[in-house]
Write an enzyme that holds these catalytic residues in place. Structure first.
Site, short mmCIF file in Angstrom:
data_model
loop_
_atom_site.label_atom_id
_atom_site.label_comp_id
_atom_site.label_asym_id
_atom_site.label_seq_id
_atom_site.Cartn_x
_atom_site.Cartn_y
_atom_site.Cartn_z
N TRP A 9 -22.13 13.92 11.41
CA TRP A 9 -20.67 13.46 10.58
C TRP A 9 -20.84 14.84 9.63
CZ3 TRP A 9 -20.85 7.55 9.74
CH2 TRP A 9 -20.58 7.11 11.00
N THR B 29 0.89 -1.28 -0.14
CA THR B 29 -0.01 0.10 -0.03
C THR B 29 0.87 1.16 -0.03
OG1 THR B 29 -0.04 0.20 2.39
CG2 THR B 29 -1.87 -1.11 1.24
N GLU C 88 -5.45 -4.10 -1.02
CA GLU C 88 -6.11 -5.26 -0.19
C GLU C 88 -7.23 -5.92 -0.96
OE1 GLU C 88 -5.35 -2.16 1.02
OE2 GLU C 88 -4.49 -2.37 2.94
#
Lengths: 542, 542
Positions: free
Chosen positions: B445, B185, B330
């Site tokens: 949020w 990554t 991934e």
């Protein structure tokens, strides 16, 4: 060093789980045996298959036991499939067109424990019942019906079983090479032979089937499998349909042209799959009804060599891509599919038509080779001209027959298809004949299929079989067995004249024999071995 | 009871074998580092990869050893890939855009034995050479070049190695879960982490990638992978290309808009794959050049959320289907793809545009779920509105990181993506934000991505990052870090005014900070953790 990715077995249950979760409201339409159309969807099919899985468990059935079905393409049959294989049992789909003694033979050979059946087949079951003593449960694919109980008092009913159980069921996880399903060849000689598919082979086959170079199946499709679920699992389409979440139209028992045209037009079918004879009647019906089958963008034709005229009519009159495929029960069945490559886009009309008549090329997952018919360790050139024994290997190709002590493959791991074929440099394959039907005349080969195709072009010939008759000088010579059209007065000379200019003179049959009827096997194929037994010596007595 | 079908391991070598056998003459075009275009084909790529496999063996390398590549998308890199993985070694593709200390770190962490490199990267290698002592062989992807030897005297040359060996090589057969390839990554925090793919995961991923509901790859395609082979294996396209036998156009180092438009038009590319920023420059270049990119029927956009305007421009101005995908290193990377279902065909233009902006739905082979951000055992409703931690599992999803002692998955077997997302009832997923970037203001949020997308719509803003700054009353409040366009005099009030009517008032940032530059990581992503370190306390001092 092993990779560090998740490992999940490739199980058939994962297909229906995917469809239920991501395509739950996609329609599954089913024509029932009473002619009614019922509407379901993937979520309902999934839930019902879990109810049935609970029911099978409650009946005391265990993993790896064989559960038979004798049924048309309909939603209950689909639910039974997923319940059986998903539970780890083996779904044995039986071809009802087999002779009764063959039916008994395979039910006993498979040691089937349960028989699911459509009510259509009740008479067949009562006929063979005394010879299939291993069946513990007969389950009718429908709601309770007293008329069934009168004839088969121990019958259980599918809808009642579902009502008695919940859909609270977790599919078991097990080795992906576990057996999932069983089909028997129809067999033109000897006993039918069982082919035992695995979860892995079925899922990889379904993935290959969806590929753009095979059936190009997507969630935009409305799929009509005309090919029965008892013919090599409807070529794997019920698995591929769940994998993509496409809509399914299950046609039930009525596979006549008129019924199919109605289904296609009423439900906007985008892709249908079937055999050439069915497609011929579909085209005739569409023309009579004035339908253009507008929703259908493509069709896959397999099971037998498709007459070029059928492919041409689909393309020219219906703007529908007719795609030739080839396979066998032993190959799951996907062996080849006739899809073009980028370089073919500029072919002329004539070149494209020629290419389109080939059986196509193998997708990733299978490989082909052709082997010399005499020297079995010698490859034949893949030049599009040289003929040889067609052999195949891959992820979904048979390794052994279900029946013990019956070898299926060569020493070096290939399945011999029994076909004679050519392969060209691009991998496109053409079946020339079944190897046992080829006529070997003075060292040269004559294709029985080619002689038969010409014969049925004659307007007064209904059916024709070309067989090899023993000949004192040439070894073998072709003899044509003919069923005339009703009231036809065509005679031998006229038939033989019809070949002139169509094949080389030495390939023209030596004799024509007129018969009233040619026996077909369960898959609708002419039983040419019987004809050869009867007429194989006819040239010796001349 | 096990099925009785052939078993063959799903190995990467089987992909190149298929391409060589059935698509041997299909073109592989490659733009080399010197700007020349070379022409090859699948048979040549296959033969060269076998030559190289012999060369690697002669160098004394063993299965499971890590062989690194530092290279663009070109034919030699492709040949090296198949040679390495096909031989049972592990192909470690390195992202050259990582910082030099990260490069050294991952080469040492992986214990790479060999480093294949394009000459472009020679300066980078000489920079880090003293810190990568494990590399036994440096192999330059080209012919002998004395200028290379001057700087790196031990260099071997790819073309010389091929010339020294024959293509007589049988790919070894081994367990399909064997490791095939390794990617790290790019990492915005901490060290890069290695993901170790297996042959099985790579082949199943390639099969899924070809599906009509994913990339719809066929032998009719001419494929341009703009996404580099060092970014999650070019999203798996070099494997999928061999699997279908499509034509490949490998673009080399020049990924500017003009170069890509020329490749697309000159070689009639039908499908290209890349990230939104590259696509924006492609569209600008195409407009400037007056190209309509006529051969390109579709494009797949991934790697970052694609601005709706890019999707719209492709569709409306170029008649090209721009398909949104989502994935991570991934996840191999295929997680979702935005392909429609049959029922969507009748959507209005506006509804279709809305659907098209979603990241799409998972294909068969992976599953998604969203989990409550506080109660980690609680599923969040898949209603298209409720947000939660996005988790994924499936055949090509990480199970453990390459580096020992680094857990990747939850106790019940799912990989947490670190994204916050919604999923609707049809399975279509929308990424809302990275979970660590979400701004939690008084229990509500605020999406940093949404604030950033609005900011960059402002004509005088070049780049913007929204970060969570600690706030004494609300916990966190948004602060916007802005890089202005050159010579712009835009001020804080004008930027904040720009948000009015575009988001709810309480979501408007509390403060704007102008900076000269925002640091990007190796994958071109803003290093927001640095910004947060620097500016996270800015509201406390107000």
């Amino acid at each position: 060093m092993l990779g560090k990715m998740m490992y999940q077995p490739l199980l058939i249950s994962s297909l229906i789980e995917h469809a239920a979760k991501y395509h739950g409201d996609t329609a599954i339409l089913s024509k029932e045996v009473d002619g009614q159309i019922t509407t379901s969807d993937w979520l309902t099919v999934s839930n019902n298959s879990k109810r049935l899985a609970n029911a099978l468990k409650a009946l005391g059935l265990n993993s790896s036991e064989r559960i038979a079905t004798l049924a048309w393409n309909n939603r209950r049959h689909l639910e039974a499939w997923y319940a059986i294989s998903g539970s780890g049992m083996i779904c044995h789909t039986i071809n009802p067109r087999l002779f009764p003694e063959q039916l008994s033979y395979i039910i006993n050979d498979a040691d089937d424990q349960v028989l699911f059946f459509d009510i259509t087949f009740l008479p067949l079951i009562t006929t063979i019942k005394s010879s299939i003593k291993g069946i513990k449960h007969f389950i009718c694919l429908g709601d309770r019906d007293d008329s069934v109980l009168e004839q088969l008092p121990e019958t259980l009913f599918f809808d009642e079983l579902l009502a008695q159980h919940t859909s609270d069921f977790d599919w078991p996880q097990f080795d992906e090479t576990t057996a999932s399903s069983l089909c028997y060849t129809s067999g033109t000689t000897g006993h039918p032979k069982g082919i035992l598919y695995s979860h892995r082979s079925s899922v990889l086959h379904a993935m290959a089937l969806c590929m753009p170079d095979v059936a190009a199946l997507s969630a935009q499709d409305i799929l009509l499998p005309v090919v029965p679920m008892f013919h090599v699992n409807a070529w794997g389409t019920p698995y591929a349909a769940a994998l993509t979440g496409c809509s399914l139209i299950l046609p039930g028992p009525n596979l006549d042209g008129d019924s199919l045209v109605s289904l296609i037009d009423d439900y906007q079918v985008t892709l249908a799959l079937g055999v050439p004879t069915i497609w011929q009647s579909l085209l005739t019906a569409a023309k009579n009804k004035g339908s253009k089958l507008t929703s259908m963008t493509r069709t896959i034709v397999g099971g037998a060599a498709c007459p070029p005229s059928v492919i041409k009519t689909f393309r020219e009159d219906f703007d529908c891509d007719a795609i030739h495929g080839w396979g066998m029960t032993e190959t799951s069945p996907l062996g080849t599919m006739n899809q073009i490559k980028a370089k073919h886009k500029t072919l002329s009309e004539a070149e494209m038509n020629k290419l389109r008549n080939s059986q196509g090329r193998p997708p990733y997952g299978v490989e082909l080779r052709i082997i010399d018919t005499e020297q079995l360790d010698k490859d034949v050139a893949e030049d599009g001209l040289s003929q040889g024994n067609l052999q195949i290997r891959g992820h979904w190709i048979i390794n052994d027959y279900f029946t013990e002590n019956l070898d299926a493959i060569t020493e070096d791991g290939w399945f011999d298809t029994g076909d004679i074929a050519t392969i060209d440099t691009d991998g496109y394959m053409n079946i020339c004949d079944r190897s046992k039907d080829l006529i070997k005349s003075g060292g040269e080969w004559i294709s029985s299929v080619e002689l038969e195709n010409i014969a049925v072009e004659h307007p007064q010939i209904k059916m024709a079989a070309a067989i090899a008759a023993t000949h004192s000088q040439w070894g073998e010579r072709p003899v044509l067995i003919v069923v005339k059209e009703q009231d036809s007065a065509v005679d031998e000379t006229q038939v033989l004249d019809f070949y002139k200019g169509r094949v080389a003179n030495w390939q023209i049959p030596d004799k024509v024999i007129f018969v009233d009827n040619i026996l077909l096997n369960g898959a609708g194929k002419m039983m040419k071995n019987n004809l050869r037994d009867e007429h194989g010596d006819v040239l010796l007595s001349l």
